[in-house]
Design a protein around this motif. Structure first.
Motif, PDB file in Angstrom:
ATOM      1  N   PRO A 145       3.931  -8.495  -6.402  1.00 47.31           N
ATOM      2  CA  PRO A 145       3.538  -7.264  -7.091  1.00 47.31           C
ATOM      3  C   PRO A 145       4.007  -6.003  -6.374  1.00 47.31           C
ATOM      4  CG  PRO A 145       1.620  -8.349  -6.121  1.00 47.31           C
ATOM      5  CD  PRO A 145       2.746  -9.305  -6.045  1.00 47.31           C
ATOM      6  N   LEU A 146       4.008  -6.006  -5.055  1.00 49.34           N
ATOM      7  CA  LEU A 146       4.480  -4.823  -4.331  1.00 49.34           C
ATOM      8  C   LEU A 146       5.981  -4.614  -4.522  1.00 49.34           C
ATOM      9  CD1 LEU A 146       2.477  -5.003  -0.967  1.00 49.34           C
ATOM     10  CD2 LEU A 146       2.062  -3.553  -2.954  1.00 49.34           C
ATOM     11  N   LYS A 147       6.713  -5.706  -4.669  1.00 48.45           N
ATOM     12  CA  LYS A 147       8.152  -5.581  -4.916  1.00 48.45           C
ATOM     13  C   LYS A 147       8.408  -4.960  -6.287  1.00 48.45           C
ATOM     14  CE  LYS A 147      12.425  -8.282  -4.866  1.00 48.45           C
ATOM     15  NZ  LYS A 147      13.084  -7.339  -3.945  1.00 48.45           N
ATOM     16  N   VAL A 148       7.593  -5.369  -7.274  1.00 46.97           N
ATOM     17  CA  VAL A 148       7.722  -4.785  -8.611  1.00 46.97           C
ATOM     18  C   VAL A 148       7.379  -3.300  -8.583  1.00 46.97           C
ATOM     19  CG1 VAL A 148       6.784  -4.826 -10.962  1.00 46.97           C
ATOM     20  CG2 VAL A 148       7.271  -6.974  -9.767  1.00 46.97           C
ATOM     21  N   ILE A 149       6.291  -2.948  -7.862  1.00 42.40           N
ATOM     22  CA  ILE A 149       5.882  -1.544  -7.771  1.00 42.40           C
ATOM     23  C   ILE A 149       6.972  -0.711  -7.112  1.00 42.40           C
ATOM     24  CG2 ILE A 149       4.229   0.044  -6.676  1.00 42.40           C
ATOM     25  CD1 ILE A 149       2.114  -2.138  -7.028  1.00 42.40           C
ATOM     26  N   SER A 150       7.546  -1.229  -6.033  1.00 40.56           N
ATOM     27  CA  SER A 150       8.583  -0.466  -5.317  1.00 40.56           C
ATOM     28  C   SER A 150       9.837  -0.291  -6.161  1.00 40.56           C
ATOM     29  CB  SER A 150       8.930  -1.176  -4.002  1.00 40.56           C
ATOM     30  OG  SER A 150       9.522  -2.446  -4.259  1.00 40.56           O
ATOM     31  N   ALA A 151      10.080  -1.224  -7.101  1.00 41.41           N
ATOM     32  CA  ALA A 151      11.275  -1.125  -7.953  1.00 41.41           C
ATOM     33  C   ALA A 151      11.100  -0.097  -9.066  1.00 41.41           C
ATOM     34  CB  ALA A 151      11.594  -2.492  -8.545  1.00 41.41           C
ATOM     35  N   HIS A 152       9.846   0.223  -9.427  1.00 36.21           N
ATOM     36  CA  HIS A 152       9.607   1.137 -10.537  1.00 36.21           C
ATOM     37  C   HIS A 152       8.965   2.456 -10.126  1.00 36.21           C
ATOM     38  CE1 HIS A 152      10.058  -2.758 -12.578  1.00 36.21           C
ATOM     39  NE2 HIS A 152      10.441  -2.061 -13.641  1.00 36.21           N
ATOM     40  N   ALA A 153       8.705   2.624  -8.827  1.00 37.51           N
ATOM     41  CA  ALA A 153       8.084   3.878  -8.387  1.00 37.51           C
ATOM     42  C   ALA A 153       8.725   4.318  -7.082  1.00 37.51           C
ATOM     43  CB  ALA A 153       6.584   3.694  -8.217  1.00 37.51           C
ATOM     44  N   ASP A 154       8.846   5.625  -6.941  1.00 39.24           N
ATOM     45  CA  ASP A 154       9.417   6.191  -5.723  1.00 39.24           C
ATOM     46  C   ASP A 154       8.299   6.699  -4.818  1.00 39.24           C
ATOM     47  OD1 ASP A 154      11.992   5.726  -6.646  1.00 39.24           O
ATOM     48  OD2 ASP A 154      12.029   7.644  -7.738  1.00 39.24           O
ATOM     49  N   GLY A 155       8.557   6.638  -3.531  1.00 39.34           N
ATOM     50  CA  GLY A 155       7.609   7.189  -2.575  1.00 39.34           C
ATOM     51  C   GLY A 155       6.631   6.152  -2.048  1.00 39.34           C
ATOM     52  N   LEU A 156       5.943   6.539  -0.980  1.00 37.08           N
ATOM     53  CA  LEU A 156       5.013   5.649  -0.306  1.00 37.08           C
ATOM     54  C   LEU A 156       3.660   5.583  -0.991  1.00 37.08           C
ATOM     55  CD1 LEU A 156       4.503   3.848   2.167  1.00 37.08           C
ATOM     56  CD2 LEU A 156       3.805   5.907   3.422  1.00 37.08           C
ATOM     57  N   LEU A 157       3.260   6.675  -1.645  1.00 33.81           N
ATOM     58  CA  LEU A 157       1.920   6.741  -2.229  1.00 33.81           C
ATOM     59  C   LEU A 157       1.676   5.680  -3.303  1.00 33.81           C
ATOM     60  CD1 LEU A 157      -0.752   8.220  -2.117  1.00 33.81           C
ATOM     61  CD2 LEU A 157       0.125   9.828  -3.828  1.00 33.81           C
ATOM     62  N   PRO A 158       2.605   5.517  -4.286  1.00 32.48           N
ATOM     63  CA  PRO A 158       2.393   4.456  -5.282  1.00 32.48           C
ATOM     64  C   PRO A 158       2.328   3.058  -4.651  1.00 32.48           C
ATOM     65  CG  PRO A 158       4.078   5.977  -6.018  1.00 32.48           C
ATOM     66  CD  PRO A 158       3.812   6.311  -4.598  1.00 32.48           C
ATOM     67  N   LEU A 159       3.147   2.840  -3.622  1.00 32.41           N
ATOM     68  CA  LEU A 159       3.148   1.537  -2.940  1.00 32.41           C
ATOM     69  C   LEU A 159       1.821   1.298  -2.225  1.00 32.41           C
ATOM     70  CD1 LEU A 159       5.165  -0.794  -2.560  1.00 32.41           C
ATOM     71  CD2 LEU A 159       5.799   0.227  -0.371  1.00 32.41           C
ATOM     72  N   LEU A 160       1.292   2.354  -1.594  1.00 31.26           N
ATOM     73  CA  LEU A 160       0.025   2.239  -0.895  1.00 31.26           C
ATOM     74  C   LEU A 160      -1.124   1.983  -1.875  1.00 31.26           C
ATOM     75  CD1 LEU A 160      -1.452   2.401   1.801  1.00 31.26           C
ATOM     76  CD2 LEU A 160      -1.664   4.870   1.474  1.00 31.26           C
ATOM     77  N   ALA A 161      -1.113   2.732  -2.990  1.00 34.09           N
ATOM     78  CA  ALA A 161      -2.158   2.544  -4.001  1.00 34.09           C
ATOM     79  C   ALA A 161      -2.079   1.145  -4.606  1.00 34.09           C
ATOM     80  CB  ALA A 161      -2.017   3.607  -5.091  1.00 34.09           C
ATOM     81  N   GLY A 162      -0.864   0.697  -4.860  1.00 35.68           N
ATOM     82  CA  GLY A 162      -0.686  -0.653  -5.390  1.00 35.68           C
ATOM     83  C   GLY A 162      -1.164  -1.711  -4.415  1.00 35.68           C
ATOM     84  N   GLY A 163      -0.911  -1.498  -3.122  1.00 36.62           N
ATOM     85  CA  GLY A 163      -1.371  -2.441  -2.111  1.00 36.62           C
ATOM     86  C   GLY A 163      -2.884  -2.543  -2.060  1.00 36.62           C
ATOM     87  N   ILE A 164      -3.565  -1.393  -2.205  1.00 44.05           N
ATOM     88  CA  ILE A 164      -5.026  -1.388  -2.198  1.00 44.05           C
ATOM     89  C   ILE A 164      -5.574  -2.150  -3.400  1.00 44.05           C
ATOM     90  CG2 ILE A 164      -7.060   0.099  -2.411  1.00 44.05           C
ATOM     91  CD1 ILE A 164      -5.505   2.200  -0.798  1.00 44.05           C
ATOM     92  N   LEU A 165      -4.934  -1.984  -4.563  1.00 41.56           N
ATOM     93  CA  LEU A 165      -5.392  -2.674  -5.766  1.00 41.56           C
ATOM     94  C   LEU A 165      -5.094  -4.179  -5.720  1.00 41.56           C
ATOM     95  CD1 LEU A 165      -4.301  -0.074  -8.484  1.00 41.56           C
ATOM     96  CD2 LEU A 165      -6.636  -0.566  -7.701  1.00 41.56           C
ATOM     97  N   VAL A 166      -3.975  -4.518  -5.120  1.00 40.78           N
ATOM     98  CA  VAL A 166      -3.547  -5.928  -5.094  1.00 40.78           C
ATOM     99  C   VAL A 166      -4.274  -6.728  -4.017  1.00 40.78           C
ATOM    100  CG1 VAL A 166      -1.569  -7.404  -4.517  1.00 40.78           C
ATOM    101  CG2 VAL A 166      -1.291  -5.513  -6.123  1.00 40.78           C
ATOM    102  N   ALA A 167      -4.719  -6.069  -2.950  1.00 44.61           N
ATOM    103  CA  ALA A 167      -5.282  -6.762  -1.795  1.00 44.61           C
ATOM    104  C   ALA A 167      -6.474  -7.668  -2.140  1.00 44.61           C
ATOM    105  CB  ALA A 167      -5.665  -5.758  -0.710  1.00 44.61           C
ATOM    106  N   PRO A 168      -7.482  -7.213  -2.904  1.00 43.91           N
ATOM    107  CA  PRO A 168      -8.641  -8.102  -3.167  1.00 43.91           C
ATOM    108  C   PRO A 168      -8.279  -9.412  -3.861  1.00 43.91           C
ATOM    109  CG  PRO A 168      -9.217  -5.832  -3.648  1.00 43.91           C
ATOM    110  CD  PRO A 168      -7.745  -5.848  -3.410  1.00 43.91           C
ATOM    111  N   PRO A 169      -7.552  -9.399  -5.001  1.00 43.92           N
ATOM    112  CA  PRO A 169      -7.198 -10.695  -5.599  1.00 43.92           C
ATOM    113  C   PRO A 169      -6.267 -11.521  -4.717  1.00 43.92           C
ATOM    114  CG  PRO A 169      -6.113  -8.896  -6.770  1.00 43.92           C
ATOM    115  CD  PRO A 169      -7.101  -8.273  -5.852  1.00 43.92           C
ATOM    116  N   ALA A 170      -5.410 -10.842  -3.954  1.00 42.22           N
ATOM    117  CA  ALA A 170      -4.522 -11.575  -3.053  1.00 42.22           C
ATOM    118  C   ALA A 170      -5.316 -12.262  -1.958  1.00 42.22           C
ATOM    119  CB  ALA A 170      -3.487 -10.629  -2.442  1.00 42.22           C
ATOM    120  N   MET A 171      -6.380 -11.599  -1.481  1.00 43.22           N
ATOM    121  CA  MET A 171      -7.224 -12.200  -0.452  1.00 43.22           C
ATOM    122  C   MET A 171      -7.960 -13.420  -1.000  1.00 43.22           C
ATOM    123  SD  MET A 171      -8.346 -12.404   2.573  1.00 43.22           S
ATOM    124  CE  MET A 171      -7.898 -10.871   3.406  1.00 43.22           C
TER     125      MET A 171
END
Length: 334
Positions: A145-171
């Motif tokens: 999911p982070l790879k998909v986010i990085s391919a469709h969004a620029d900058g660190l902020l979207p990647l960081l927000a995506g990581g926070i959202l993805v972390a619970p189900p990934a855990m």
């Protein structure tokens, strides 16, 4: 005649099914005969499943070392005889499945299979292995999911927000998958047991403990009936049944019903012992409340775990100060 042949076959199958194969195997196995020379004298007293576990381990070591099972058994007994005064190291199980296992395997040149080698490594460093697997599977789960986010969004902020959202189900995935892998790599291991089918032998006095919390006298009768059922199922003269009891948590150290509960417990245990006066197997060890600042209430210290710990301390040093109320032949427990 065909009918007679079928009849004979059925009779033969019946004879085969009624044969005590466990006894037959133990009577004819050369490895079993050697293992019964265990210097500690423990092996002949063990039950069939525990002995079978030892024999299978010898079979595995023989297959991985190029030695015969008899040669492995002979070397095993030689090691056990080197420490005649040590009750643990003189038992063959110490070298087969316990702390001496690695040393024994090195002596016979045993080469474990890949799965066993991985299991041994995990069991050597269980915390580190579990944490490492958890982190790896967490990163694996978060990567797509982070790879998909990085391919469709620029900058660190979207990647960081995506990581926070993805972390619970990934855990959740990482924990579940780590435990699934652990269950596949680490097989359940049973504790070796002695064979007490014919009763407890001399020197093996046993205490069955029943930890309980009482909040009212009406609860006592049911527990006493359960104690009696335990005794009727195991009427062994070397068995004692100890009721380890606490009073329910309270806002004060003493409650109005405490004295009545303690009196009912004493009289109930005494009545059971009168009923089975030949052995008087029942014992009461009752604790009173202590202040627990973390729970902000009066309660039995550490509840169930605390009762068991203080009971073990009583067995070790005879100090039963923690148990303010008792009944039955308490001194026979030591």
């Amino acid at each position: 005649a065909p009918t007679e042949a079928v009849s004979r076959a059925i009779m033969a199958l019946k004879a085969i099914s009624s044969t005590p194969w466990k006894d037959f195997f133990e009577a004819t196995s050369r490895v079993e005969a050697s293992m019964r020379e265990d210097p500690s004298g423990t092996y002949p007293k063990m039950d069939f499943d525990s002995c079978d576990r030892y024999r299978k381990r010898i079979e595995e070591i023989a297959a991985g070392s190029g030695l015969s099972e008899c040669d492995v058994t002979r070397k095993l007994l030689e090691l056990a005889r080197n420490d005649p005064g040590d009750e643990l190291r003189s038992h063959v199980g110490w070298w087969l499945i316990d702390e001496g296992r690695k040393e024994f395997e090195d002596i016979v040149g045993y080469q474990p299979k890949l799965r066993e080698a991985i299991s041994d490594r995990i069991l050597t460093y269980p915390g580190r292995a579990y944490f490492t697997a958890l982190v790896v599977f967490l990163l694996v789960a978060m990567f797509p999911p982070l790879k998909v986010i990085s391919a469709h969004a620029d900058g660190l902020l979207p990647l960081l927000a995506g990581g926070i959202l993805v972390a619970p189900p990934a855990m959740i995935f990482a924990v579940a998958f780590t435990q699934w892998v652990a269950c596949r790599l680490i097989s359940p291991r049973s504790v070796p047991k002695l064979d007490f089918r014919e009763g407890l032998p001399k020197g093996y006095n046993t205490v069955l403990i029943v930890p309980t919390i009482f909040g009212a006298t009406r609860e006592i009768k049911r527990v006493l009936e359960r104690l009696e059922m335990h005794w009727l199922a195991n009427p062994d003269p070397r068995l004692r049944i100890a009721l380890l009891s606490d009073l329910a948590d309270a806002a004060t150290q003493h409650a109005p019903s405490d004295a009545e509960i303690e009196q009912c417990l004493r009289s109930g245990i005494e009545e059971l012992n009168r009923r089975y006066a030949e052995t008087s197997p029942f014992v009461l060890l009752h604790r009173r409340r202590l202040w627990n600042p973390s729970q902000a209430c009066w309660m039995g210290w550490e509840r169930k775990r605390g009762k068991i710990q203080q009971f073990n301390e009583f067995l070790a040093d005879g100090n039963r100060a923690a148990f303010k109320v008792s009944a039955g032949e308490v001194e026979t427990l030591k």
